[in-house]
Design a protein around this motif. Structure first.
Motif, PDB file in Angstrom:
ATOM      1  N   THR A 156      54.365 -57.200 -40.074  1.00  0.00           N
ATOM      2  CA  THR A 156      55.284 -57.547 -38.996  1.00  0.00           C
ATOM      3  C   THR A 156      54.598 -58.582 -38.105  1.00  0.00           C
ATOM      4  OG1 THR A 156      54.480 -55.825 -37.504  1.00  0.00           O
ATOM      5  CG2 THR A 156      56.273 -55.225 -39.010  1.00  0.00           C
ATOM      6  N   VAL A 157      55.402 -59.296 -37.340  1.00  0.00           N
ATOM      7  CA  VAL A 157      54.847 -60.276 -36.408  1.00  0.00           C
ATOM      8  C   VAL A 157      53.901 -59.582 -35.428  1.00  0.00           C
ATOM      9  CG1 VAL A 157      55.412 -61.867 -34.527  1.00  0.00           C
ATOM     10  CG2 VAL A 157      56.788 -61.870 -36.619  1.00  0.00           C
ATOM     11  N   ARG A 158      54.281 -58.402 -35.006  1.00  0.00           N
ATOM     12  CA  ARG A 158      53.443 -57.661 -34.060  1.00  0.00           C
ATOM     13  C   ARG A 158      52.076 -57.360 -34.668  1.00  0.00           C
ATOM     14  NH1 ARG A 158      54.948 -51.841 -31.195  1.00  0.00           N
ATOM     15  NH2 ARG A 158      53.079 -51.684 -29.894  1.00  0.00           N
ATOM     16  N   GLU A 159      52.069 -56.857 -35.907  1.00  0.00           N
ATOM     17  CA  GLU A 159      50.793 -56.554 -36.568  1.00  0.00           C
ATOM     18  C   GLU A 159      49.955 -57.813 -36.739  1.00  0.00           C
ATOM     19  OE1 GLU A 159      52.149 -52.831 -39.464  1.00  0.00           O
ATOM     20  OE2 GLU A 159      52.500 -54.905 -40.100  1.00  0.00           O
ATOM     21  N   ALA A 160      50.628 -58.918 -37.122  1.00  0.00           N
ATOM     22  CA  ALA A 160      49.903 -60.168 -37.343  1.00  0.00           C
ATOM     23  C   ALA A 160      49.260 -60.669 -36.053  1.00  0.00           C
ATOM     24  CB  ALA A 160      50.847 -61.221 -37.914  1.00  0.00           C
ATOM     25  N   ARG A 161      49.970 -60.521 -34.940  1.00  0.00           N
ATOM     26  CA  ARG A 161      49.420 -61.001 -33.662  1.00  0.00           C
ATOM     27  C   ARG A 161      48.294 -60.110 -33.147  1.00  0.00           C
ATOM     28  NH1 ARG A 161      55.065 -63.406 -31.401  1.00  0.00           N
ATOM     29  NH2 ARG A 161      54.543 -65.596 -31.737  1.00  0.00           N
TER      30      ARG A 161
END
Length: 408
Positions: free
Chosen positions: A68-73
């Motif tokens: 997810t974008v959250r995990e990537a960030r």
């Protein structure tokens, strides 16, 4: 590759594989992002959007596809996240394949970012490695895109070779080098072996590509059917498939439309109509063994005013439910509320099932999990009675083109 008198008898196939294509295209159009971590996400504005691909700088920071974008960030706070620009990617892909065809008419588009070239007729005139270097340099200079090129006597080995060094790799894989370069690889890294096949191979005591290559053919056929026999041949460097320039263009669009018995605003009739259209289209793409990435809806009103709207998808569309859901979504977004006299749905941007991959989706993984018992049952039946005894629509293989089996 051998030169001289034997060169004319030897096929020389290139597999051109663009490196991190979507991200690389974005960087080519945004030079200020060069050297920075970049990710392409389906819903870049949402924290639960799924990462589709990322630049090599982002990968070094731990960013991976399906995060997810959250995990990537969390892995990479400075990550640049961009929504995919399909029109730009298609246009760039067209430029790429137009360039490849200036070298040989024998170019087969395998996907938006990879393709095969049969350059056998050029080899008496130029060394294949020199030709590949020139092609790679030209792609980078003119399109500002990195690519890896595999050079081999057939499509399977060329595809394998292009995966061996990324980015900007050039790899030659000869049949006489199989024991050194191919056979030591884990069986799961062999092109055409997905997670389920890998697990079954492990249960059969086959851990490496070499284990498969040296296994008794009769046992492989008994345990794994026709796909197993084909993989055994590939492991031994055998692949007679020709580079087919018409393979991609064979699929342009598939559509159906229907004029309603009477003009209507009825939600029930509209849904029923889309259900019937989606069922017909599902049957068509099953027959062609393809998935699609674009869907267009046509609405004709009582006064004959006609509206067409389309959408692109990161995920391959292949089932009646997926077609209908997307078609209805398009319809309700653009329906004026007026009486409708005709409805149509068209599918396009096709890819053979054997070459498509489905990214994990937070909204569909539970459905995929529910399908697992069915998939396992199909596997057991095919193990016992041979490949093709029973099939799931989504895993059909285009046997007419002898595509490699994929069960990702």
């Amino acid at each position: 590759m051998q030169m001289g008198s034997t060169a004319k008898k030897t096929r020389v196939i290139f597999h051109v594989d663009m490196n991190s294509f979507y991200a690389s295209v974005e960087i080519a159009h945004h030079p200020e992002w060069k050297g920075m971590p970049l990710a392409i996400a389906g819903k870049a504005e949402e924290r639960h959007g799924i990462i589709v691909t990322s630049s090599y700088e982002a990968r070094k920071m731990g960013v991976r596809t399906t995060m997810t974008v959250r995990e990537a960030r969390l892995k990479c706070p400075q990550l640049i996240v961009k929504h995919p620009d399909f029109e730009l990617y298609r246009t760039t892909s067209d430029q790429l394949f137009k360039m490849l065809k200036t070298y040989t008419p024998l170019v087969e588009k395998a996907s938006i970012d990879e393709g095969y070239m049969d350059v056998s007729h050029l080899i008496p005139l130029i060394d294949p490695l020199k030709l590949a270097k020139e092609l790679q340099r030209r792609i980078f200079c003119q399109l500002h895109l990195p690519c890896s090129i595999g050079i081999a006597p057939n499509k399977f080995l060329a595809k394998t070779a292009s995966n061996m060094k990324k980015p900007m790799g050039l790899t030659v894989l000869r049949k006489r080098e199989l024991s050194e370069k191919l056979w030591p690889l884990p069986i799961g890294e062999m092109h055409g072996v997905g997670p389920k096949s890998e697990e079954r191979f492990h249960k059969a005591g086959i851990q490496t590509v070499g284990d498969l290559a040296k296994h008794e053919p009769g046992e492989i056929a008994e345990w794994f059917g026709v796909p197993g026999k084909r993989l055994l041949e590939r492991a031994n460097g055998i692949d007679d498939r020709a580079v087919d320039p018409e393979a991609w263009d064979r699929y342009k669009s598939i559509g159906h439309s229907i004029t309603l018995a009477r003009d209507t605003k009825s939600d029930a009739i509209i849904r029923q109509t889309f259900d019937g259209l989606s069922k017909k289209l599902e049957s068509k793409i099953k027959l062609e063994h393809v998935v699609c990435y674009e869907i267009t809806v046509m609405i004709r009103y009582q006064d004959w005013k006609t509206v067409t709207r389309h959408m692109s998808s990161i995920q391959p569309i292949r089932s009646k439910r997926e077609i209908m859901d997307d078609a209805l979504d398009l319809f309700y977004k653009h329906w004026s509320g007026g009486a409708v006299r005709l409805l149509g749905v068209t599918l396009s941007s096709f890819q053979p099932v054997s070459l498509s991959t489905k990214q994990l989706d937070l909204f569909s993984y539970q459905d995929d999990a529910r399908n697992e018992p069915l998939i396992n049952l199909i596997d057991r039946i095919n193990e016992k009675f041979g490949d093709g005894a029973i099939r799931q629509a989504g895993s059909l293989i285009d046997q007419r083109k002898n595509s490699l089996p994929v069960d990702d």
